[in-house]
Design a protein around this motif. Structure first.
Motif, mmCIF file in Angstrom:
data_model
loop_
_atom_site.group_PDB
_atom_site.id
_atom_site.type_symbol
_atom_site.label_atom_id
_atom_site.label_comp_id
_atom_site.label_asym_id
_atom_site.label_seq_id
_atom_site.Cartn_x
_atom_site.Cartn_y
_atom_site.Cartn_z
ATOM 1 N N LEU A 69 6.057 -54.603 0.573
ATOM 2 C CA LEU A 69 5.336 -53.864 -0.468
ATOM 3 C C LEU A 69 5.075 -54.750 -1.682
ATOM 4 C CD1 LEU A 69 4.142 -51.150 -1.217
ATOM 5 C CD2 LEU A 69 6.380 -50.497 -2.127
ATOM 6 N N ASP A 70 6.051 -55.568 -2.052
ATOM 7 C CA ASP A 70 5.852 -56.497 -3.179
ATOM 8 C C ASP A 70 4.712 -57.472 -2.895
ATOM 9 O OD1 ASP A 70 7.882 -55.304 -4.574
ATOM 10 O OD2 ASP A 70 9.384 -56.835 -4.086
ATOM 11 N N GLU A 71 4.680 -57.985 -1.669
ATOM 12 C CA GLU A 71 3.602 -58.905 -1.289
ATOM 13 C C GLU A 71 2.248 -58.196 -1.364
ATOM 14 O OE1 GLU A 71 1.921 -60.942 2.771
ATOM 15 O OE2 GLU A 71 4.089 -60.633 2.589
ATOM 16 N N PHE A 72 2.203 -56.965 -0.894
ATOM 17 C CA PHE A 72 0.973 -56.187 -0.907
ATOM 18 C C PHE A 72 0.504 -55.942 -2.346
ATOM 19 C CE2 PHE A 72 -1.308 -52.093 -0.471
ATOM 20 C CZ PHE A 72 -2.303 -52.517 0.386
ATOM 21 N N ILE A 73 1.438 -55.629 -3.228
ATOM 22 C CA ILE A 73 1.095 -55.378 -4.632
ATOM 23 C C ILE A 73 0.569 -56.656 -5.292
ATOM 24 C CG2 ILE A 73 2.104 -54.854 -6.890
ATOM 25 C CD1 ILE A 73 3.807 -52.728 -5.449
ATOM 26 N N ARG A 74 1.179 -57.799 -4.967
ATOM 27 C CA ARG A 74 0.686 -59.079 -5.512
ATOM 28 C C ARG A 74 -0.764 -59.313 -5.086
ATOM 29 N NH1 ARG A 74 5.910 -60.757 -4.612
ATOM 30 N NH2 ARG A 74 5.450 -61.556 -2.532
ATOM 31 N N GLU A 75 -1.075 -58.991 -3.842
ATOM 32 C CA GLU A 75 -2.457 -59.147 -3.373
ATOM 33 C C GLU A 75 -3.391 -58.195 -4.103
ATOM 34 O OE1 GLU A 75 -2.729 -58.813 0.845
ATOM 35 O OE2 GLU A 75 -1.444 -60.547 1.193
ATOM 36 N N LEU A 76 -2.939 -56.977 -4.351
ATOM 37 C CA LEU A 76 -3.771 -56.011 -5.071
ATOM 38 C C LEU A 76 -4.027 -56.462 -6.514
ATOM 39 C CD1 LEU A 76 -2.452 -52.539 -3.900
ATOM 40 C CD2 LEU A 76 -4.605 -53.642 -3.301
ATOM 41 N N GLU A 77 -3.048 -57.124 -7.102
ATOM 42 C CA GLU A 77 -3.234 -57.624 -8.466
ATOM 43 C C GLU A 77 -4.320 -58.692 -8.514
ATOM 44 O OE1 GLU A 77 0.718 -58.842 -9.405
ATOM 45 O OE2 GLU A 77 1.291 -56.862 -10.148
ATOM 46 N N GLN A 78 -4.561 -59.371 -7.415
ATOM 47 C CA GLN A 78 -5.581 -60.418 -7.327
ATOM 48 C C GLN A 78 -6.921 -59.860 -6.826
ATOM 49 O OE1 GLN A 78 -4.815 -63.414 -8.463
ATOM 50 N NE2 GLN A 78 -2.723 -62.709 -8.820
ATOM 51 N N LEU A 79 -7.043 -58.561 -6.774
ATOM 52 C CA LEU A 79 -8.221 -57.910 -6.195
ATOM 53 C C LEU A 79 -9.554 -58.440 -6.743
ATOM 54 C CD1 LEU A 79 -8.604 -55.754 -4.041
ATOM 55 C CD2 LEU A 79 -8.700 -54.053 -5.836
ATOM 56 N N PRO A 80 -9.714 -58.589 -8.037
ATOM 57 C CA PRO A 80 -11.004 -59.067 -8.542
ATOM 58 C C PRO A 80 -11.348 -60.487 -8.079
ATOM 59 C CG PRO A 80 -9.699 -58.139 -10.336
ATOM 60 C CD PRO A 80 -8.824 -58.197 -9.139
ATOM 61 N N ASP A 81 -10.358 -61.270 -7.738
ATOM 62 C CA ASP A 81 -10.595 -62.667 -7.350
ATOM 63 C C ASP A 81 -10.791 -62.847 -5.842
ATOM 64 O OD1 ASP A 81 -10.170 -63.263 -10.017
ATOM 65 O OD2 ASP A 81 -8.023 -63.586 -9.709
ATOM 66 N N LEU A 82 -10.619 -61.782 -5.053
ATOM 67 C CA LEU A 82 -10.693 -61.919 -3.598
ATOM 68 C C LEU A 82 -12.134 -61.994 -3.108
ATOM 69 C CD1 LEU A 82 -7.954 -59.368 -2.447
ATOM 70 C CD2 LEU A 82 -7.741 -61.836 -2.702
ATOM 71 N N SER A 83 -12.325 -62.742 -2.041
ATOM 72 C CA SER A 83 -13.656 -62.822 -1.422
ATOM 73 C C SER A 83 -13.885 -61.558 -0.582
ATOM 74 C CB SER A 83 -13.733 -64.055 -0.521
ATOM 75 O OG SER A 83 -12.908 -63.885 0.607
ATOM 76 N N ARG A 84 -15.105 -61.416 -0.107
ATOM 77 C CA ARG A 84 -15.450 -60.252 0.718
ATOM 78 C C ARG A 84 -14.586 -60.191 1.972
ATOM 79 N NH1 ARG A 84 -18.204 -56.023 1.687
ATOM 80 N NH2 ARG A 84 -19.414 -55.616 3.565
ATOM 81 N N ASP A 85 -14.379 -61.324 2.647
ATOM 82 C CA ASP A 85 -13.551 -61.355 3.855
ATOM 83 C C ASP A 85 -12.100 -60.973 3.545
ATOM 84 O OD1 ASP A 85 -15.680 -62.076 5.443
ATOM 85 O OD2 ASP A 85 -15.243 -64.236 5.325
ATOM 86 N N GLU A 86 -11.592 -61.460 2.437
ATOM 87 C CA GLU A 86 -10.229 -61.123 2.059
ATOM 88 C C GLU A 86 -10.103 -59.637 1.721
ATOM 89 O OE1 GLU A 86 -8.590 -65.265 0.126
ATOM 90 O OE2 GLU A 86 -9.954 -64.017 -1.073
ATOM 91 N N LEU A 87 -11.166 -59.088 1.097
ATOM 92 C CA LEU A 87 -11.161 -57.648 0.800
ATOM 93 C C LEU A 87 -11.188 -56.827 2.088
ATOM 94 C CD1 LEU A 87 -13.612 -57.448 -2.235
ATOM 95 C CD2 LEU A 87 -11.163 -56.941 -2.225
ATOM 96 N N LEU A 88 -11.977 -57.256 3.068
ATOM 97 C CA LEU A 88 -12.017 -56.548 4.350
ATOM 98 C C LEU A 88 -10.661 -56.622 5.062
ATOM 99 C CD1 LEU A 88 -15.566 -57.581 5.642
ATOM 100 C CD2 LEU A 88 -14.830 -55.326 4.812
ATOM 101 N N THR A 89 -10.033 -57.762 5.020
ATOM 102 C CA THR A 89 -8.703 -57.921 5.625
ATOM 103 C C THR A 89 -7.687 -57.013 4.941
ATOM 104 O OG1 THR A 89 -9.220 -60.219 6.155
ATOM 105 C CG2 THR A 89 -6.900 -59.593 6.177
ATOM 106 N N LEU A 90 -7.749 -56.966 3.632
ATOM 107 C CA LEU A 90 -6.852 -56.109 2.869
ATOM 108 C C LEU A 90 -7.105 -54.641 3.185
ATOM 109 C CD1 LEU A 90 -4.629 -56.043 0.752
ATOM 110 C CD2 LEU A 90 -6.400 -56.038 -1.008
ATOM 111 N N ALA A 91 -8.371 -54.251 3.289
ATOM 112 C CA ALA A 91 -8.707 -52.866 3.629
ATOM 113 C C ALA A 91 -8.172 -52.500 5.010
ATOM 114 C CB ALA A 91 -10.226 -52.662 3.570
ATOM 115 N N GLU A 92 -8.254 -53.431 5.946
ATOM 116 C CA GLU A 92 -7.729 -53.183 7.300
ATOM 117 C C GLU A 92 -6.215 -52.996 7.270
ATOM 118 O OE1 GLU A 92 -7.470 -52.324 11.130
ATOM 119 O OE2 GLU A 92 -9.327 -52.466 9.987
ATOM 120 N N ARG A 93 -5.530 -53.790 6.472
ATOM 121 C CA ARG A 93 -4.077 -53.648 6.349
ATOM 122 C C ARG A 93 -3.701 -52.290 5.763
ATOM 123 N NH1 ARG A 93 -1.665 -58.425 3.202
ATOM 124 N NH2 ARG A 93 0.217 -57.179 3.473
#
Length: 140
Positions: free
Chosen positions: A108-132
């Protein structure tokens, strides 16, 4: 080392260290008494073997208490041993529950760290995150 510390915390939280210590002291005391009162138990090694057979409920029957004191000591150690085995099971379950909680929190901590970087993520990274997120939602 971290897991051993966690196991010790679970043992301390349940008060099991007192029960385990008490059992070892009772076992040592019984091991000292039995050779003096039981004719079939000649030394401390035999006493320890007999007590092991008793508290694990194996009961091979190679030695049998015949005096009243020997029988009382055997009953006490056997019941105490059953309590220790039951308590050990609970401690182990508590330990593994704590490990699973720690893993879930780390994930969960790792997931939250990724969410904090949301504005900096590329489209592919956003799709991967959405799938997770979808997979986590489905798993619950």
């Amino acid at each position: 080392m971290k897991r051993l510390r966690l196991l010790w915390n679970v043992i301390r939280a349940t008060g099991a260290e007192r029960v385990f210590t008490g059992f070892l002291l009772a076992l040592a005391g019984a091991m000292l008494v039995l050779p003096r009162v039981e004719p079939e138990i000649h030394n401390y090694g035999d006493a320890l073997w007999f007590l092991f057979e008793s508290f694990t409920t194996i009961g091979y029957g190679d030695m049998v208490p015949v005096t009243m004191l020997g029988r009382l000591v055997t009953v006490f150690v056997s019941l105490y041993g059953i309590l220790v085995v039951a308590l050990s099971t609970g401690v182990i379950v508590g330990y593994y529950s704590e490990i699973l909680k720690a893993r879930a929190n780390a994930s969960l901590d790792e997931f939250i760290r990724e969410l904090e970087q949301l504005p900096d993520l590329s489209r592919d990274e956003l799709l991967t995150l959405a799938e997770r997120v979808r997979r986590r939602h489905i798993l619950r």
